[in-house]
Write a protein that holds these residues in place. Structure first.
Motif, PDB file in Angstrom:
ATOM      1  N   ALA A 205       0.864  -1.182   0.000  1.00 60.19           N
ATOM      2  CA  ALA A 205       0.000   0.000   0.000  1.00 60.19           C
ATOM      3  C   ALA A 205       0.897   1.227   0.000  1.00 60.19           C
ATOM      4  CB  ALA A 205      -0.925  -0.009   1.214  1.00 60.19           C
ATOM      5  N   PRO A 206       1.630   1.461  -1.098  1.00 60.93           N
ATOM      6  CA  PRO A 206       2.630   2.528  -1.115  1.00 60.93           C
ATOM      7  C   PRO A 206       2.018   3.921  -1.104  1.00 60.93           C
ATOM      8  CG  PRO A 206       2.425   1.525  -3.289  1.00 60.93           C
ATOM      9  CD  PRO A 206       1.595   0.700  -2.367  1.00 60.93           C
ATOM     10  N   ALA A 207       2.604   4.793  -0.291  1.00 62.83           N
ATOM     11  CA  ALA A 207       2.223   6.205  -0.319  1.00 62.83           C
ATOM     12  C   ALA A 207       2.791   6.838  -1.580  1.00 62.83           C
ATOM     13  CB  ALA A 207       2.766   6.905   0.919  1.00 62.83           C
ATOM     14  N   ALA A 208       2.046   7.768  -2.169  1.00 61.72           N
ATOM     15  CA  ALA A 208       2.410   8.309  -3.476  1.00 61.72           C
ATOM     16  C   ALA A 208       3.792   8.938  -3.501  1.00 61.72           C
ATOM     17  CB  ALA A 208       1.360   9.329  -3.917  1.00 61.72           C
ATOM     18  N   GLY A 209       4.219   9.595  -2.445  1.00 64.32           N
ATOM     19  CA  GLY A 209       5.509  10.286  -2.463  1.00 64.32           C
ATOM     20  C   GLY A 209       6.593   9.590  -1.665  1.00 64.32           C
ATOM     21  N   VAL A 275      10.945  -3.485   8.696  1.00 69.13           N
ATOM     22  CA  VAL A 275      11.528  -3.246   7.370  1.00 69.13           C
ATOM     23  C   VAL A 275      10.530  -3.637   6.291  1.00 69.13           C
ATOM     24  CG1 VAL A 275      13.377  -3.848   5.780  1.00 69.13           C
ATOM     25  CG2 VAL A 275      13.892  -3.523   8.203  1.00 69.13           C
ATOM     26  N   HIS A 276       9.926  -4.805   6.434  1.00 70.13           N
ATOM     27  CA  HIS A 276       8.935  -5.249   5.444  1.00 70.13           C
ATOM     28  C   HIS A 276       7.763  -4.277   5.374  1.00 70.13           C
ATOM     29  CE1 HIS A 276      10.125  -9.505   4.328  1.00 70.13           C
ATOM     30  NE2 HIS A 276      11.034  -9.177   5.222  1.00 70.13           N
ATOM     31  N   ALA A 277       7.312  -3.808   6.533  1.00 75.20           N
ATOM     32  CA  ALA A 277       6.190  -2.862   6.548  1.00 75.20           C
ATOM     33  C   ALA A 277       6.554  -1.574   5.812  1.00 75.20           C
ATOM     34  CB  ALA A 277       5.781  -2.570   7.991  1.00 75.20           C
ATOM     35  N   LEU A 278       7.766  -1.091   6.004  1.00 72.11           N
ATOM     36  CA  LEU A 278       8.207   0.119   5.308  1.00 72.11           C
ATOM     37  C   LEU A 278       8.315  -0.118   3.809  1.00 72.11           C
ATOM     38  CD1 LEU A 278      10.917   1.268   7.872  1.00 72.11           C
ATOM     39  CD2 LEU A 278       8.803   2.501   7.302  1.00 72.11           C
ATOM     40  N   GLN A 279       8.785  -1.277   3.416  1.00 70.30           N
ATOM     41  CA  GLN A 279       8.880  -1.573   1.984  1.00 70.30           C
ATOM     42  C   GLN A 279       7.499  -1.680   1.335  1.00 70.30           C
ATOM     43  OE1 GLN A 279      11.407  -4.972   2.656  1.00 70.30           O
ATOM     44  NE2 GLN A 279      13.233  -3.924   1.909  1.00 70.30           N
ATOM     45  N   ARG A 280       6.519  -2.123   2.084  1.00 67.76           N
ATOM     46  CA  ARG A 280       5.153  -2.198   1.536  1.00 67.76           C
ATOM     47  C   ARG A 280       4.531  -0.827   1.364  1.00 67.76           C
ATOM     48  NH1 ARG A 280       4.569  -6.335   5.478  1.00 67.76           N
ATOM     49  NH2 ARG A 280       3.298  -4.954   6.773  1.00 67.76           N
ATOM     50  N   THR A 281       4.997   0.168   2.121  1.00 63.97           N
ATOM     51  CA  THR A 281       4.315   1.462   2.144  1.00 63.97           C
ATOM     52  C   THR A 281       5.090   2.577   1.451  1.00 63.97           C
ATOM     53  OG1 THR A 281       5.234   1.856   4.351  1.00 63.97           O
ATOM     54  CG2 THR A 281       3.023   0.908   4.235  1.00 63.97           C
ATOM     55  N   ALA A 308      10.344  -7.149  -4.414  1.00 60.15           N
ATOM     56  CA  ALA A 308       9.427  -8.134  -3.846  1.00 60.15           C
ATOM     57  C   ALA A 308       8.209  -7.482  -3.207  1.00 60.15           C
ATOM     58  CB  ALA A 308      10.157  -8.987  -2.807  1.00 60.15           C
ATOM     59  N   HIS A 309       8.352  -6.221  -2.789  1.00 59.36           N
ATOM     60  CA  HIS A 309       7.239  -5.501  -2.168  1.00 59.36           C
ATOM     61  C   HIS A 309       6.590  -4.494  -3.121  1.00 59.36           C
ATOM     62  CE1 HIS A 309       9.432  -7.112   1.322  1.00 59.36           C
ATOM     63  NE2 HIS A 309       8.256  -7.118   1.906  1.00 59.36           N
ATOM     64  N   GLY A 310       6.978  -4.518  -4.385  1.00 58.72           N
ATOM     65  CA  GLY A 310       6.321  -3.682  -5.384  1.00 58.72           C
ATOM     66  C   GLY A 310       6.891  -2.298  -5.548  1.00 58.72           C
TER      67      GLY A 310
END
Length: 380
Positions: A205-209, A275-281, A308-310
């Protein structure tokens, strides 16, 4: 990648004493062990791991259930000679820093096999080196030249003992074709790109910026180049936010930079789940690898984990996946690119807003390292 529940190998807790043998007939000989190795060990076929030292990011909790033996070169050879080793994965022949350790280990297992009148163990290696180890001149004087001559001999010696090799990048395959053609003529070999499968830890769920750096705060990881470019990124994208995750010798400089900028956050050595949570966002992952006299980025774990996290990736031509990244819509720069070019690459990916699902759709269904391991050491 997340660690599956359960254990690897015999299922017992990690050892807390100095063992005299390994538990399993399959052994992986590592120079260093870090959290990513421990995570992967839970996913690969069960094997004992004999290693020289731990990296700063060694998570002891992930060692549970693994057969880990920490040993220097002589003790590692002694442990292996006393063990029933049938298959052994060694550091690749062009990893000059570990050649003596590798040669000693191979001599130990081969001698033990002869004394026990058993076939020699199968020797395999996973190759991702993409830098000529003879690129820096030999150290001046007779000792330097003698060491270089010994290293060249040891490369050939270890290469002649390898039965199977997987190359994780085309750059590595090209290097071995140039420097050790006899290895590829004699040993079974294949190319399995070191690409991750999509991480199942949760939906991105990446933030746009959102822009993310994960790794050691070191010059060779391009931290100064990223900090120099960041003001230009924010000037063009006021909504941009930078998160710097890691630790290292440039930590004070990183903290000083963030202290004057509200849009920059520093996270020091967090647990893997964070770390994984940050990579997802985050939308974009940055790793601006810089070559040194004796080092070149082989793959880049932050690149692999970002994919791997998009995350869309901004990196340099130093990494072995640079060609693949360029072909699949990411931004690859010359390591000497000016700050304006780095900023433009980051902004271009932020503006493109590529969905994480599209990034992950380019990845294989099976993690490249797992696929390589299955080819190197197939389970009977």
């Amino acid at each position: 990648m997340p660690v599956p529940q359960g254990t690897t190998g015999a299922g017992a807790p990690a050892r807390t004493v100095r063992p005299s043998t390994v538990r399993l007939p399959r052994v992986r000989l590592y120079e260093t062990v870090r959290t990513a190795h421990l995570e992967r060990a839970h996913e690969l076929a069960p094997a004992s791991i004999v290693y020289r030292r731990r990296r700063y990011d060694f998570d002891a909790d992930l060692a549970a259930g693994l057969d880990l033996v920490e040993a220097g070169p002589l003790r590692a050879a002694w442990v292996l000679a006393r063990s029933d080793v049938r298959e052994v994965e060694v550091n690749e022949p062009l990893m000059v820093s570990s050649l003596r350790r590798t040669a000693l280990a191979l001599a130990a297992v081969d001698t033990a096999a002869r004394l026990r009148r058993r076939p020699r163990p199968v020797v395999v290696t996973y190759a991702i080196a993409n830098d000529d180890p003879w690129r820096p001149p030999a150290r001046p004087g007779l000792p330097g030249r003698a060491r270089r001559a010994l290293d060249r001999w040891l490369v050939g010696h270890v290469a002649r003992r390898v039965d199977r090799v997987v190359h994780g990048t085309q750059a590595s395959l090209d290097l071995y074709r140039r420097l050790t053609p006899a290895l590829l003529e004699r040993a079974a070999h294949t190319l399995v790109p070191a690409l991750p499968a999509p991480c199942p830890c949760g939906p991105p769920a990446p933030a746009a910026g959102g822009v993310l750096f994960v790794g050691a705060f070191e010059a060779r990881k391009g931290v100064p180049e990223l900090l120099a470019a960041w003001p230009s990124v924010v000037a063009r994208r006021p909504d941009a936010r930078l998160t710097l995750v890691g630790t290292g010798p440039l930590l004070d400089e990183v903290r000083a930079f963030a202290a004057s900028r509200d849009e920059v956050t520093v996270v020091v050595d967090p647990p893997r789940e964070q770390v994984h949570a940050l990579q997802r966002t985050h939308a974009v992952a940055v790793l601006l690898s810089q070559r040194t006299r004796t080092w070149r980025e082989q793959v880049g774990l932050p690149v692999v984990e970002g994919l791997a996290h998009g995350c869309a990736v901004v990196t340099t031509t130093e990494g072995g996946l640079a060609g693949w990244l360029e072909e699949h819509g990411h931004r690859v720069l010359d390591p000497a690119a000016p700050a304006a070019d780095v900023a433009a690459a980051v902004v271009a990916l932020l503006d493109a807003g590529r969905p994480a699902a599209d990034v992950r759709a380019d990845l294989p269904a099976v993690d490249g390292r797992r696929a390589a391991d299955a080819w190197l050491l197939p389970t009977p």
